[in-house]
Scaffold this motif. Structure first.
Motif, mmCIF file in Angstrom:
data_model
loop_
_atom_site.group_PDB
_atom_site.id
_atom_site.type_symbol
_atom_site.label_atom_id
_atom_site.label_comp_id
_atom_site.label_asym_id
_atom_site.label_seq_id
_atom_site.Cartn_x
_atom_site.Cartn_y
_atom_site.Cartn_z
ATOM 1 N N GLU A 122 43.447 27.711 39.619
ATOM 2 C CA GLU A 122 44.161 28.489 40.638
ATOM 3 C C GLU A 122 43.188 29.398 41.385
ATOM 4 O O GLU A 122 43.275 29.570 42.601
ATOM 5 N N ILE A 123 42.237 29.979 40.640
ATOM 6 C CA ILE A 123 41.238 30.841 41.288
ATOM 7 C C ILE A 123 40.244 29.999 42.086
ATOM 8 O O ILE A 123 39.851 30.357 43.193
ATOM 9 N N GLU A 178 34.926 37.087 47.118
ATOM 10 C CA GLU A 178 36.398 37.222 47.167
ATOM 11 C C GLU A 178 36.995 36.812 45.823
ATOM 12 O O GLU A 178 37.954 37.410 45.341
ATOM 13 N N LYS A 179 36.421 35.767 45.241
ATOM 14 C CA LYS A 179 36.924 35.290 43.940
ATOM 15 C C LYS A 179 36.645 36.306 42.841
ATOM 16 O O LYS A 179 37.465 36.519 41.946
ATOM 17 N N GLU A 182 39.168 38.874 43.082
ATOM 18 C CA GLU A 182 40.459 38.342 42.595
ATOM 19 C C GLU A 182 40.503 38.347 41.055
ATOM 20 O O GLU A 182 41.509 38.751 40.455
ATOM 21 N N ILE A 183 39.413 37.913 40.445
ATOM 22 C CA ILE A 183 39.342 37.898 38.973
ATOM 23 C C ILE A 183 39.529 39.314 38.438
ATOM 24 O O ILE A 183 40.262 39.565 37.479
ATOM 25 N N ASN A 184 38.901 40.265 39.096
ATOM 26 C CA ASN A 184 39.022 41.665 38.675
ATOM 27 C C ASN A 184 40.454 42.167 38.868
ATOM 28 O O ASN A 184 41.017 42.836 37.991
ATOM 29 N N LYS A 185 41.072 41.799 39.985
ATOM 30 C CA LYS A 185 42.456 42.240 40.244
ATOM 31 C C LYS A 185 43.408 41.662 39.210
ATOM 32 O O LYS A 185 44.431 42.257 38.879
ATOM 33 N N ASN A 186 43.054 40.493 38.675
ATOM 34 C CA ASN A 186 43.877 39.890 37.614
ATOM 35 C C ASN A 186 43.705 40.603 36.282
ATOM 36 O O ASN A 186 44.326 40.230 35.288
#
Ligand code: ATP
Length: 238
Positions: A122-123, A178-179, A182-186
């Protein structure tokens, strides 16, 4: 989360780090900036147990200073080393499955790891498209995504990334970062070593500047972006 105090690291009799102190808190991206040879990789390798050192390193309240590297990675403190380290003769999916061994024993069947694989795909949808391709045939950016994806399969509680932008084209670097955000936001905190200071300060909450084996400056990244000591030395501005 991670608390490093009074860290001295050694290559034989040569001292490479001279009393480094850093911390990473829950949910943060923390950047480590410095020129070639400043000691950034040595710091990551000391934390992950690969370099001789004195001082103390606590991870989630536990003293990991003297643990062997495989025990440190089993406590889900995972490092993605510099360069795009993948197993060239394995497929993308096989490479990802190898990442599950970091956590507990070996579970290499896709069916046993469906949820983790889906999370990584998904990422990084590009890895899903190429999941049956051999890793050597991927581009540099895709290999870096695969190296990070493999670490994610180990369910990291802290992810340490060493120069993820190394050797990649600017557009690919933007996509990769950006990824990382995103990983950090998850929910995964990230300790990011990066020579591109502008990029590192743009995505991180806090940063440490390293010079010759010492931390010489630290603070909120938004402040450091405008600090003349940083702009003059690392951002190419006067
Ligand atoms: P780079 O971005 O170039 O990797 P760095 O900030 O990560 O730089 P390190 O690679 O940690 O810096 O190097 C810190 C110091 O330790 C340098 O003086 C380097 O020459 C030395 N060093 C690194 N690896 C070794 C080694 N295996 N044996 C001896 N000295 C080493």
């Amino acid at each position: 989360m991670l608390d490093v105090k009074g860290l001295h690291s050694f290559y034989g009799t040569i001292e490479a780090l001279h009393g480094v102190e850093i911390e990473v808190n829950d949910r943060e991206i923390v950047a480590l900036i410095g020129s070639n040879g400043a000691g950034k990789t040595t710091l990551l390798n000391s934390i992950s147990g690969h370099v001789t050192k004195t001082g103390s390193i606590h991870f989630q309240g536990k003293d990991i200073t003297k643990l062997a590297p495989h025990k440190i990675s089993r406590s889900s403190l995972l490092q993605v080393p510099e360069g795009h380290h993948v197993f060239p003769g394995l497929t993308v999916e096989q490479n990802l499955l190898v990442g599950t061994t970091a956590e507990k024993g070996i579970r290499l069947r896709a069916g046993d790891n469906r949820e983790l694989l889906d999370m990584v795909y998904e990422i990084f949808p590009r890895l899903l498209e190429r999941r049956k391709q051999l890793a050597w045939s991927l581009s540099g950016g895709e290999q870096q995504m695969l190296a990070i994806g493999r670490a994610l399969m180990g369910k990291p509680k802290l992810l340490m990334l060493d120069e993820p932008s190394m050797g990649l084209a600017p557009l690919i670097i933007d996509e990769l970062f950006e990824k990382i955000v995103e990983i950090n936001k998850n929910g995964t905190p990230v300790l990011l070593v990066e020579q591109n200071a502008h990029l590192a300060l743009s995505v991180s909450e806090r940063a440490y500047i390293m010079e010759r084996g010492n931390i010489t400056l630290s603070g909120k990244s938004a402040d450091l972006l405008h600090d003349s000591r940083v702009t003059e030395a690392y951002l190419g501005k006067q």
